[in-house]
Enzyme design. Structure first.
Site, PDB file in Angstrom:
ATOM      1  N   SER A   1     -30.715  -5.017 -19.482  1.00  0.00           N
ATOM      2  CA  SER A   1     -30.096  -3.717 -19.690  1.00  0.00           C
ATOM      3  C   SER A   1     -29.037  -3.834 -20.774  1.00  0.00           C
ATOM      4  O   SER A   1     -28.299  -4.818 -20.818  1.00  0.00           O
ATOM      5  CB  SER A   1     -29.448  -3.228 -18.394  1.00  0.00           C
TER       6      SER A   1
ATOM      7  N   ALA B   1     -20.429   8.347 -12.104  1.00  0.00           N
ATOM      8  CA  ALA B   1     -19.960   9.725 -12.289  1.00  0.00           C
ATOM      9  C   ALA B   1     -20.687  10.687 -11.367  1.00  0.00           C
ATOM     10  O   ALA B   1     -20.520  11.901 -11.462  1.00  0.00           O
ATOM     11  CB  ALA B   1     -20.119  10.146 -13.743  1.00  0.00           C
TER      12      ALA B   1
ATOM     13  N   LEU C   1     -23.872  11.337 -11.287  1.00  0.00           N
ATOM     14  CA  LEU C   1     -24.910  12.081 -12.001  1.00  0.00           C
ATOM     15  C   LEU C   1     -26.275  11.405 -11.842  1.00  0.00           C
ATOM     16  O   LEU C   1     -27.193  11.643 -12.610  1.00  0.00           O
ATOM     17  CB  LEU C   1     -24.528  12.224 -13.483  1.00  0.00           C
ATOM     18  N   SER C   2     -26.386  10.547 -10.830  1.00  0.00           N
ATOM     19  CA  SER C   2     -27.668   9.937 -10.443  1.00  0.00           C
ATOM     20  C   SER C   2     -28.244   8.993 -11.477  1.00  0.00           C
ATOM     21  O   SER C   2     -29.439   9.038 -11.785  1.00  0.00           O
ATOM     22  CB  SER C   2     -28.702  11.014 -10.107  1.00  0.00           C
TER      23      SER C   2
ATOM     24  N   ASP D   1     -32.216  13.392  -5.647  1.00  0.00           N
ATOM     25  CA  ASP D   1     -31.974  12.898  -7.010  1.00  0.00           C
ATOM     26  C   ASP D   1     -33.270  12.483  -7.701  1.00  0.00           C
ATOM     27  O   ASP D   1     -33.490  12.783  -8.875  1.00  0.00           O
ATOM     28  CB  ASP D   1     -30.989  11.724  -6.970  1.00  0.00           C
TER      29      ASP D   1
ATOM     30  N   TYR E   1     -20.881   7.884   3.346  1.00  0.00           N
ATOM     31  CA  TYR E   1     -22.142   8.616   3.197  1.00  0.00           C
ATOM     32  C   TYR E   1     -23.050   8.356   4.398  1.00  0.00           C
ATOM     33  O   TYR E   1     -23.559   9.283   5.030  1.00  0.00           O
ATOM     34  CB  TYR E   1     -22.829   8.211   1.890  1.00  0.00           C
TER      35      TYR E   1
HETATM   36  C1  GLA Z   1     -26.226  11.695  -3.139  1.00  0.00           C
HETATM   37  C2  GLA Z   1     -27.588  11.307  -2.564  1.00  0.00           C
HETATM   38  C3  GLA Z   1     -28.462  12.539  -2.404  1.00  0.00           C
HETATM   39  C4  GLA Z   1     -27.733  13.641  -1.650  1.00  0.00           C
HETATM   40  C5  GLA Z   1     -26.334  13.877  -2.212  1.00  0.00           C
HETATM   41  C6  GLA Z   1     -25.532  14.844  -1.386  1.00  0.00           C
HETATM   42  O1  GLA Z   1     -26.375  12.183  -4.443  1.00  0.00           O
HETATM   43  O2  GLA Z   1     -28.233  10.385  -3.411  1.00  0.00           O
HETATM   44  O3  GLA Z   1     -29.672  12.191  -1.769  1.00  0.00           O
HETATM   45  O4  GLA Z   1     -27.682  13.358  -0.272  1.00  0.00           O
HETATM   46  O5  GLA Z   1     -25.609  12.669  -2.317  1.00  0.00           O
HETATM   47  O6  GLA Z   1     -26.074  16.121  -1.468  1.00  0.00           O
END
Ligand code: GLA
Length: 363
Positions: free
Chosen positions: A49, A107, A109-110, A156, A208
């Site tokens: 990476s 951040a 943003l996945s 995501d 979480y």
């Molecule tokens: C993170 C998780 C998602 C979702 C959100 C909350 O982004 O990866 O799957 O649960 O939190 O909505």
């Protein structure tokens, strides 16, 4: 050989609903993860990476990555290697991957989902395996759950694979069915700002997973498969003794309604009106689900005072980004007001990104 790209996402509304079998409404960003890949036929995956100093080489046929206890400097590679290990059951094999990303990490943003999805597409194409995108999203989620050991929901990965430019994706996380909802803030004279609060976000932190467990406990006490199934909120709240569980249920049930209301407003072309939904979502995440953080609350507060129509934290919480919906003519003033609020408190200045609903993953 080839190059695959998968975007990060912003969730307009529907937070902490995906793992309750509920509704979400994300859109894809233009930024994301790019994977340049070549097929290998020796059962090995090697990943490098541009954002990480260490390269990782691993057999495709191996136990869940999380069980191997990789050191912190290799942790990022659990996503692509995990995807390769899950997809192996579907006929893919090894590859050499060079990864690059223009998404800020941590951040909210996945960036991890984008990395999983770009890798998944690359492996399928290189090995001639066909898997439809909704199924591929579930496999990428599985890789994150079982291989990286992070208990995320389906949102995501689905956003990264299924979104289209100019639209938000309404996804029913139980049925897996989705529809494209036109979303073009600029055409309505609005700007959707993404504010990276610089408080770094990670789902591994335990909170979480605790929220997920609380939701599952509440569902089982209420005798439903998932909180999605709670139809009579007042009755449900009346029957739960634990005030914490009552707050969690209140959030999830009302948030699903806010997704439906938002989709209705967007389809009606009433874009400014959905600012109120953002505000209600933020208060619910802050006070009922208790996943907001000081920078997020201060951002929403300062933005509203400066004339924004609405704003809320996005993602899992405890760090990451906030979205703000502002009249285009006021967007700059809103940004300045947010920056000033951080300065006053001595916080690291926020970063701003203009969010334009973009296409999902592609070769
Ligand atoms: C993170 C998780 C998602 C979702 C959100 C909350 O982004 O990866 O799957 O649960 O939190 O909505």
């Amino acid at each position: 050989d080839g190059v695959w790209h998968a975007p990060g996402r912003v969730n307009l509304i529907g937070e902490h609903t995906d793992y309750n079998d509920g509704l979400v409404l994300p859109f894809a960003l233009s930024r994301g993860v790019t994977v340049a890949a070549a097929r290998r036929d020796d059962g090995v995956i090697d990943v490098r990476s541009r954002q990480a100093p260490t390269a990782v080489t691993a057999p495709v046929d191996g136990p869940p990555v999380v069980s191997e206890g990789w050191p912190a400097d290799r942790a990022w590679a659990a996503y692509p290697v995990g995807v390769a290990r899950v997809l192996r059951e579907h006929g893919t094999g090894g590859a050499s991957l060079l990864i690059d990303s223009d998404l800020p990490q941590g951040a909210g943003l996945s960036s991890s989902a984008a990395l999983e999805c770009a890798t998944a597409l690359a492996l399928c194409d290189l090995h001639g395996v066909e898997i439809d995108r909704p199924a591929l999203a579930r496999l990428a989620q599985r890789a994150e759950n079982e291989q990286a050991g992070i208990p995320c929901g389906l949102m995501d990965q689905s956003a990264s694979l299924l979104c289209t430019a100019g639209h938000a994706l309404m996804l029913d996380c139980r049925s897996g069915l989705s529809s494209q909802v036109p979303f073009d803030p600029a055409a309505a004279g609005l700007t959707l700002l993404v504010v990276d609060t610089r408080a770094s976000h990670a789902l591994g932190g335990g909170e979480y997973g605790r929220r997920r467990a609380e939701c599952e406990e509440a569902a089982s006490l209420l005798g439903v498969d998932a909180l999605r199934d709670v139809k009579d909120l007042a009755a449900a709240l009346g029957s739960l003794k634990d005030p914490v569980l009552r707050r969690r249920v209140q959030h999830v049930v009302t948030e699903n309604h806010r997704v439906e209301a938002t989709v209705g407003l967007l389809r009606a072309g009433a874009l400014p009106e959905f600012g109120a939904m953002l505000n209600a979502s933020h208060l619910s995440l802050r006070d009922q689900f208790e996943v907001s953080w000081p920078e997020a609350d201060a951002t929403v507060d300062a933005a509203l005072r400066a004339g924004a129509r609405g704003g809320r934290m996005i993602g899992g919480g405890f760090g990451g980004s906030v979205i703000v919906l502002a009249p285009a003519a006021r967007a700059e003033r809103v940004g300045e007001a947010v920056t000033a609020a951080y300065e006053k408190r001595g916080w690291t200045p926020p970063r701003f990104l203009e969010a334009v609903p973009s296409d999902g993953a592609r070769r």
